[in-house]
Design a protein around this motif. Structure first.
Motif, short mmCIF file in Angstrom:
data_model
loop_
_atom_site.label_atom_id
_atom_site.label_comp_id
_atom_site.label_asym_id
_atom_site.label_seq_id
_atom_site.Cartn_x
_atom_site.Cartn_y
_atom_site.Cartn_z
N TYR A 31 52.12 10.62 61.82
CA TYR A 31 53.37 11.33 62.04
C TYR A 31 54.54 10.37 61.95
O TYR A 31 54.41 9.19 62.25
CB TYR A 31 53.39 11.97 63.44
CG TYR A 31 52.36 13.04 63.61
CD1 TYR A 31 52.63 14.35 63.27
CD2 TYR A 31 51.10 12.73 64.11
CE1 TYR A 31 51.68 15.35 63.42
CE2 TYR A 31 50.13 13.72 64.27
CZ TYR A 31 50.43 15.01 63.93
OH TYR A 31 49.49 15.99 64.08
N SER A 32 55.68 10.90 61.56
CA SER A 32 56.92 10.14 61.55
C SER A 32 57.99 11.02 62.18
O SER A 32 58.01 12.23 61.97
CB SER A 32 57.32 9.79 60.11
OG SER A 32 58.48 9.00 60.11
N ILE A 33 58.85 10.39 62.97
CA ILE A 33 59.93 11.13 63.63
C ILE A 33 61.27 10.50 63.28
O ILE A 33 61.34 9.30 62.99
CB ILE A 33 59.74 11.18 65.16
CG1 ILE A 33 59.68 9.76 65.75
CG2 ILE A 33 58.52 12.00 65.52
CD1 ILE A 33 59.74 9.72 67.25
N HIS B 204 59.86 20.23 65.19
CA HIS B 204 60.71 19.41 66.05
C HIS B 204 59.87 18.89 67.21
O HIS B 204 58.88 19.51 67.60
CB HIS B 204 61.87 20.24 66.61
CG HIS B 204 62.81 20.70 65.56
ND1 HIS B 204 62.74 21.96 65.01
CD2 HIS B 204 63.83 20.06 64.94
CE1 HIS B 204 63.70 22.08 64.10
NE2 HIS B 204 64.37 20.95 64.03
N THR B 205 60.30 17.79 67.78
CA THR B 205 59.67 17.24 68.98
C THR B 205 60.74 16.64 69.87
O THR B 205 61.77 16.16 69.38
CB THR B 205 58.60 16.18 68.64
OG1 THR B 205 57.99 15.73 69.86
CG2 THR B 205 59.18 15.00 67.89
N TRP C 294 57.16 18.37 56.51
CA TRP C 294 57.85 18.70 57.75
C TRP C 294 56.89 19.39 58.69
O TRP C 294 56.14 20.29 58.30
CB TRP C 294 59.05 19.60 57.44
CG TRP C 294 59.98 19.76 58.59
CD1 TRP C 294 60.88 18.86 59.05
CD2 TRP C 294 60.11 20.90 59.42
NE1 TRP C 294 61.57 19.36 60.12
CE2 TRP C 294 61.11 20.62 60.38
CE3 TRP C 294 59.48 22.14 59.46
CZ2 TRP C 294 61.49 21.52 61.35
CZ3 TRP C 294 59.87 23.05 60.45
CH2 TRP C 294 60.86 22.73 61.37
N HIS D 61 60.04 11.91 72.40
CA HIS D 61 60.46 10.51 72.25
C HIS D 61 61.98 10.42 72.33
O HIS D 61 62.69 11.30 71.86
CB HIS D 61 60.00 9.96 70.91
CG HIS D 61 58.55 10.19 70.64
ND1 HIS D 61 57.55 9.42 71.19
CD2 HIS D 61 57.92 11.14 69.92
CE1 HIS D 61 56.38 9.87 70.80
NE2 HIS D 61 56.57 10.92 70.03
N GLU E 3 63.25 15.41 64.33
CA GLU E 3 62.47 16.01 63.26
C GLU E 3 61.13 15.28 63.21
O GLU E 3 61.06 14.07 63.42
CB GLU E 3 63.17 15.83 61.91
CG GLU E 3 64.53 16.45 61.82
CD GLU E 3 64.47 17.95 61.59
OE1 GLU E 3 63.56 18.40 60.88
OE2 GLU E 3 65.34 18.64 62.13
N MET E 4 60.07 16.01 62.88
CA MET E 4 58.75 15.40 62.80
C MET E 4 58.13 15.75 61.44
O MET E 4 58.20 16.90 61.00
CB MET E 4 57.86 15.90 63.93
CG MET E 4 56.50 15.25 63.97
SD MET E 4 55.57 15.58 65.49
CE MET E 4 55.58 17.35 65.58
N TYR E 5 57.55 14.74 60.81
CA TYR E 5 56.85 14.90 59.54
C TYR E 5 55.44 14.39 59.73
O TYR E 5 55.17 13.57 60.61
CB TYR E 5 57.55 14.11 58.43
CG TYR E 5 58.85 14.71 58.00
CD1 TYR E 5 58.94 15.47 56.83
CD2 TYR E 5 60.01 14.54 58.75
CE1 TYR E 5 60.14 16.03 56.43
CE2 TYR E 5 61.21 15.09 58.36
CZ TYR E 5 61.27 15.84 57.20
OH TYR E 5 62.46 16.39 56.81
N GLN E 6 54.52 14.86 58.89
CA GLN E 6 53.14 14.41 58.99
C GLN E 6 52.52 14.25 57.61
O GLN E 6 52.96 14.86 56.64
CB GLN E 6 52.30 15.39 59.81
CG GLN E 6 52.03 16.71 59.11
CD GLN E 6 51.13 17.60 59.92
OE1 GLN E 6 51.13 17.55 61.15
NE2 GLN E 6 50.36 18.43 59.25
N GLU F 286 65.90 15.79 70.76
CA GLU F 286 65.13 16.54 69.77
C GLU F 286 65.15 15.80 68.44
O GLU F 286 66.21 15.43 67.93
CB GLU F 286 65.69 17.94 69.59
CG GLU F 286 64.80 18.78 68.70
CD GLU F 286 65.19 20.24 68.69
OE1 GLU F 286 65.75 20.69 67.69
OE2 GLU F 286 64.93 20.90 69.71
#
Length: 83
Positions: free
Chosen positions: A36-38, A60-61, A57, A64, A70-73, A68
């Motif tokens: 994952y990348s945020i 949202h998370t 995409w 961390h 954005e989260m990608y995987q 809020e």
């Protein structure tokens, strides 16, 4: 996975190169099923990097940095198909 670079290093390809190495290590050596990348929503440059790497995409998370993000995987099988 994430990065913090000085503004003078932006646009030089460092984030992409380092992220590829992290993905390779994570998937090939550690056998991770997903990475994952945020990033902050306004960080357009980082969004371009993760998309260039084939990340998708994932929503949202707020786990961390107390905000809020954005989260990608990227899943291991997708990584292996792209290299």
């Amino acid at each position: 996975m994430g990065w913090h670079l000085k503004q003078t290093a932006w646009g030089q390809g460092y984030a992409t190169e380092a992220a590829r190495a992290v993905l390779e290590y994570g998937f090939d050596r550690l056998k991770l099923p997903v990475v994952y990348s945020i990033m902050h929503p306004e960080d357009i440059s980082s969004a371009r990097v993760v998309k260039r790497l084939g990340m998708n995409w994932a929503g949202h998370t707020n786990q961390h940095y107390k905000t809020e993000l954005e989260m990608y995987q990227l899943e291991a099988h997708a990584w292996r198909q792209s290299v």
